[in-house]
Design a protein around this motif. Structure first.
Motif, PDB file in Angstrom:
ATOM      1  N   UNK A 133      15.154  -5.189   0.180  1.00 30.05           N
ATOM      2  CA  UNK A 133      15.644  -5.194   1.756  1.00 30.05           C
ATOM      3  C   UNK A 133      13.860  -5.454   2.230  1.00 30.05           C
ATOM      4  N   UNK A 134      13.319  -6.344   1.612  1.00 28.69           N
ATOM      5  CA  UNK A 134      11.578  -6.217   2.422  1.00 28.69           C
ATOM      6  C   UNK A 134       9.787  -5.453   2.348  1.00 28.69           C
ATOM      7  N   UNK A 135      10.822  -4.245   1.735  1.00 32.66           N
ATOM      8  CA  UNK A 135       9.680  -3.460   1.537  1.00 32.66           C
ATOM      9  C   UNK A 135       8.680  -4.125   0.031  1.00 32.66           C
ATOM     10  N   UNK A 136       8.229  -4.388   0.247  1.00 34.49           N
ATOM     11  CA  UNK A 136       7.075  -5.279  -0.334  1.00 34.49           C
ATOM     12  C   UNK A 136       5.825  -4.541  -1.386  1.00 34.49           C
ATOM     13  N   UNK A 137       5.190  -3.379  -0.058  1.00 33.33           N
ATOM     14  CA  UNK A 137       4.064  -2.372  -0.751  1.00 33.33           C
ATOM     15  C   UNK A 137       4.987  -1.258  -0.619  1.00 33.33           C
ATOM     16  N   UNK A 138       4.847  -0.212  -2.224  1.00 34.04           N
ATOM     17  CA  UNK A 138       5.483   0.566  -2.404  1.00 34.04           C
ATOM     18  C   UNK A 138       4.216   1.891  -2.458  1.00 34.04           C
ATOM     19  N   UNK A 139       4.105   2.668  -2.212  1.00 37.67           N
ATOM     20  CA  UNK A 139       3.655   4.053  -2.441  1.00 37.67           C
ATOM     21  C   UNK A 139       3.872   5.026  -3.356  1.00 37.67           C
ATOM     22  N   UNK A 140       2.871   5.350  -3.965  1.00 45.92           N
ATOM     23  CA  UNK A 140       3.720   6.710  -5.760  1.00 45.92           C
ATOM     24  C   UNK A 140       2.591   7.452  -5.303  1.00 45.92           C
ATOM     25  N   UNK A 141       2.443   8.052  -6.410  1.00 48.65           N
ATOM     26  CA  UNK A 141       1.766   9.470  -6.629  1.00 48.65           C
ATOM     27  C   UNK A 141       1.032   8.741  -8.045  1.00 48.65           C
ATOM     28  N   UNK A 142       0.079   8.754  -8.419  1.00 49.06           N
ATOM     29  CA  UNK A 142      -0.692   7.842  -9.613  1.00 49.06           C
ATOM     30  C   UNK A 142      -3.008   8.406  -9.457  1.00 49.06           C
ATOM     31  N   UNK A 143      -2.449   8.471 -10.483  1.00 48.16           N
ATOM     32  CA  UNK A 143      -3.714   8.605 -10.118  1.00 48.16           C
ATOM     33  C   UNK A 143      -4.858   7.248 -10.988  1.00 48.16           C
ATOM     34  N   UNK A 144      -5.734   7.104 -10.309  1.00 50.77           N
ATOM     35  CA  UNK A 144      -6.835   5.591 -10.739  1.00 50.77           C
ATOM     36  C   UNK A 144      -6.679   4.451  -9.385  1.00 50.77           C
ATOM     37  N   UNK A 145      -7.775   4.094 -10.088  1.00 49.05           N
ATOM     38  CA  UNK A 145      -8.092   2.600  -8.700  1.00 49.05           C
ATOM     39  C   UNK A 145      -7.125   2.253  -8.715  1.00 49.05           C
ATOM     40  N   UNK A 146      -6.980   1.718  -7.152  1.00 50.54           N
ATOM     41  CA  UNK A 146      -5.908   0.352  -6.818  1.00 50.54           C
ATOM     42  C   UNK A 146      -6.500  -0.723  -6.619  1.00 50.54           C
ATOM     43  N   UNK A 147      -5.965  -2.022  -6.839  1.00 44.84           N
ATOM     44  CA  UNK A 147      -6.938  -3.160  -5.876  1.00 44.84           C
ATOM     45  C   UNK A 147      -6.280  -4.074  -5.155  1.00 44.84           C
ATOM     46  N   UNK A 148      -7.228  -4.885  -4.454  1.00 42.27           N
ATOM     47  CA  UNK A 148      -5.862  -5.605  -3.491  1.00 42.27           C
ATOM     48  C   UNK A 148      -4.907  -6.229  -4.118  1.00 42.27           C
ATOM     49  N   UNK A 149      -5.596  -6.982  -5.434  1.00 38.54           N
ATOM     50  CA  UNK A 149      -4.810  -8.212  -5.946  1.00 38.54           C
ATOM     51  C   UNK A 149      -3.489  -7.530  -6.567  1.00 38.54           C
ATOM     52  N   UNK A 150      -3.496  -6.098  -6.630  1.00 37.78           N
ATOM     53  CA  UNK A 150      -1.489  -5.703  -6.802  1.00 37.78           C
ATOM     54  C   UNK A 150      -1.613  -5.710  -5.623  1.00 37.78           C
ATOM     55  N   UNK A 151      -1.356  -5.054  -4.557  1.00 39.94           N
ATOM     56  CA  UNK A 151      -0.629  -3.616  -3.687  1.00 39.94           C
ATOM     57  C   UNK A 151       1.379  -3.268  -3.420  1.00 39.94           C
ATOM     58  N   UNK A 152       1.755  -4.294  -4.748  1.00 40.51           N
ATOM     59  CA  UNK A 152       3.204  -4.084  -4.682  1.00 40.51           C
ATOM     60  C   UNK A 152       3.480  -2.597  -5.494  1.00 40.51           C
ATOM     61  N   UNK A 153       2.514  -1.847  -6.334  1.00 39.60           N
ATOM     62  CA  UNK A 153       2.759  -0.207  -6.192  1.00 39.60           C
ATOM     63  C   UNK A 153       1.231   0.469  -6.349  1.00 39.60           C
TER      64      UNK A 153
END
Length: 548
Positions: free
Chosen positions: A262-282
């Motif tokens: 339905x077009x929600x390509x960026x999904x946010x959860x609760x998870x420890x650790x660094x994120x990286x802009x190379x993959x912002x799907x989760x």
């Protein structure tokens, strides 16, 4: 040689001289660069990395629950962020993911969940003062109703930000208003015993029909909800939304795919650790709690909320708990939960299949003794505060790869666990299953699942997160000089009943992950055992909606 050059140049016109010199400069520069250009530099893994914070309510003084922090504490935290970090907005991260910019070092993303009015009253003015940006996730039904139901306050539930306030903040350029679902911020019954878990992550259990929700119905319900909230955001704010912030940080493989569709390509959860802009799907986020002081805030930021505690895991045999009389089984389970809570272990390994080959979870691939694993594992996680709960499945009962895929997928659908440990004997090792497709079947429903092996180290050990070895197997590997056998973060040492000497020996060698391979129901922990296994973080929290 010099006179020859003079003769040549004298024969050229001034125009041709200029052209000749230009070509010499161009090509000499080209060859010089080709000969001296350095080798491509290795990309810094921290480039475009960021930590995401998750806030909820911000009060002027009264703290309503574990997630409601005081405004003065938020100001302290914002001061700290201003001095030591670089707060970035969602658009900065999106542009970094597209290669249009590079995030600054020590980047931090601020997110605030639930759509409470306290954000407009207490947080939004601070964003303007500090020139910070934030993501604000709203629950559509709560916004329409004007209040959040059962939010956890003593006397009253907080008001929600109005659409007028949301539009003002959205147009300011400081706040990205995104979806927190329309009406899935709640628990639902997901086993025969009445336990509740987040709607977007688990299949509903119907106590009347004594059946679970179908995959098709689950996906349709998720998509209808997400579409409805996106339509509301578009209607009131005039903007398309591409972000879903999952309630309780909980989703599964099916709801993630439904959101993508339905077009929600960026999904946010609760998870420890660094994120990286190379993959912002989760995008993983760390929770900020009411009782978190500034040194604790600084510490979790520095470590990106990662808990580096070693795994200390107990064994739970459901054969010793399950009784034909469920009330009796509940009493036995309750005693076990209290003992585990007092111990403070951070891992539990549950028997998923009885010694006679009957499953403790719904599956069409073998006979089912009782649908009880989910109840036991879920209450172990939430009532005993054990963050890592796994299922133990003997390879003997899996027959072949296709059967194993179906069994593990059913286990993923109908239980609240963190992964599976396959129990493999030396004899079975010669005819190993093709584990990768089996593991993929489980991760199609539970993408976060971890996998382990109990038994001899397999040749493809690198595909597993953990390996459970006896001290004897460990010593044998050392004598045989097994290549790459020393993997102290991956290996879990199974301790015998008389654990003291063995535990001291393996820990001195750097093996800190321990598994007490004795049914914990029959264990009376002595002080030494409690000291060894009490590693649970003191700030372990109950997340509302998940622990009933």
């Amino acid at each position: 040689m010099k006179s020859d050059r003079v003769i040549v140049f004298s024969k050229l016109t001034s125009q041709s001289v200029r052209l000749f010199i230009s070509l010499v400069i161009i090509f000499s520069g080209f060859f010089t660069r080709a000969e001296t250009s350095p080798a491509p530099e290795k990309k810094d893994p921290l480039t475009n990395s960021f930590v995401a914070l998750c806030y909820h309510d911000v009060s002027n003084g009264f703290v309503g629950n574990a997630f409601s922090i005081r405004k003065k504490d938020l100001i302290e935290q914002f001061d700290y962020l201003k001095a030591h970090y670089n707060v970035v907005g969602l658009q900065d991260i999106i542009e970094a993911s597209q290669g249009k910019k590079v995030l600054p070092p020590k980047a931090v993303l601020i997110t605030v969940d639930d759509g409470l009015a306290s954000f407009y009253e207490n947080v939004y003015p601070l964003l303007k003062t500090y020139k910070f940006k934030a993501v604000f996730a709203i629950v559509g039904k709560w916004t329409e109703d004007g209040v959040a139901p059962d939010y956890g306050f003593k006397d009253t539930n907080p008001k929600m930000a109005s659409w007028k306030q949301l539009k003002e903040m959205s147009e300011s350029g400081l706040v990205d208003v995104v979806s927190h679902t329309y009406d899935m911020h709640q628990g639902q019954v997901f086993n025969p015993q009445g336990s509740q878990a987040p709607m977007a992550a688990f299949f509903r259990y119907d106590s009347i029909t004594k059946s679970y929700q179908s995959e098709e119905d689950f996906v349709n319900r998720v998509q209808m909800d997400l579409r409805k909230n996106n339509e509301l955001i578009k209607k009131h704010l005039g903007k398309d939304n591409s972000v879903i912030v999952w309630p309780y940080g909980a989703s599964n493989g099916l709801s993630r795919k439904a959101a993508e569709d339905v077009g929600l390509k960026i999904q946010m959860t609760l998870r420890a650790g660094l994120n990286n802009a190379s993959d912002i799907s989760q995008i993983g986020r760390g929770l900020i709690f009411a009782d978190m002081d500034l040194p604790q805030f600084a510490n979790v930021l520095e470590h990106a909320f990662v808990d580096s505690s070693p795994l200390r895991m107990i064994r739970v045999d459901l054969d010793s708990i399950w009784k034909k009389n469920e009330a009796e089984a509940e009493q036995v389970l309750g005693d076990l939960l209290e003992k585990t809570l007092a111990l403070g272990a951070n891992g539990a390994l549950f028997q998923a299949v009885s010694d006679s080959g009957d499953a403790y979870f719904p599956t069409s691939q073998m006979s089912v003794r009782a649908d009880y694993l989910n109840r036991a594992a879920h209450t172990m996680r939430h009532r005993s505060r054990v963050p890592n709960v796994y299922a133990r499945v003997p390879q003997t009962f899996l027959k072949n790869t296709e059967t194993a895929k179906a069994v593990i997928r059913d286990l993923a659908k109908y239980t609240d666990i963190d992964g599976v440990f396959f129990e493999v004997s030396s004899k079975e090792k010669a005819k190993e299953l093709s584990f990768e497709p089996v593991m993929a079947a489980g991760r199609s429903v539970r993408p976060h699942w971890q996998y382990g092996v109990i038994g001899p180290r397999p040749e493809n050990a690198e595909i597993f997160d953990y390996l459970v070895l006896t001290p004897q197997q460990l010593e044998k590997e050392k004598l045989e000089a097994v290549p790459n056998s020393i993997k102290q973060k991956q290996d879990i040492i199974a301790l015998p009943k008389d654990y003291n000497i063995v535990a001291s020996h393996v820990m001195a060698e750097g093996y800190l992950n321990l598994f007490y391979d004795v049914n914990f129901k029959d264990v009376v922990p002595d002080p030494d055992f409690k000291t060894l296994f009490s590693v649970r973080q003191s700030n372990a929290k109950h997340i509302k909606g998940e622990a009933k």
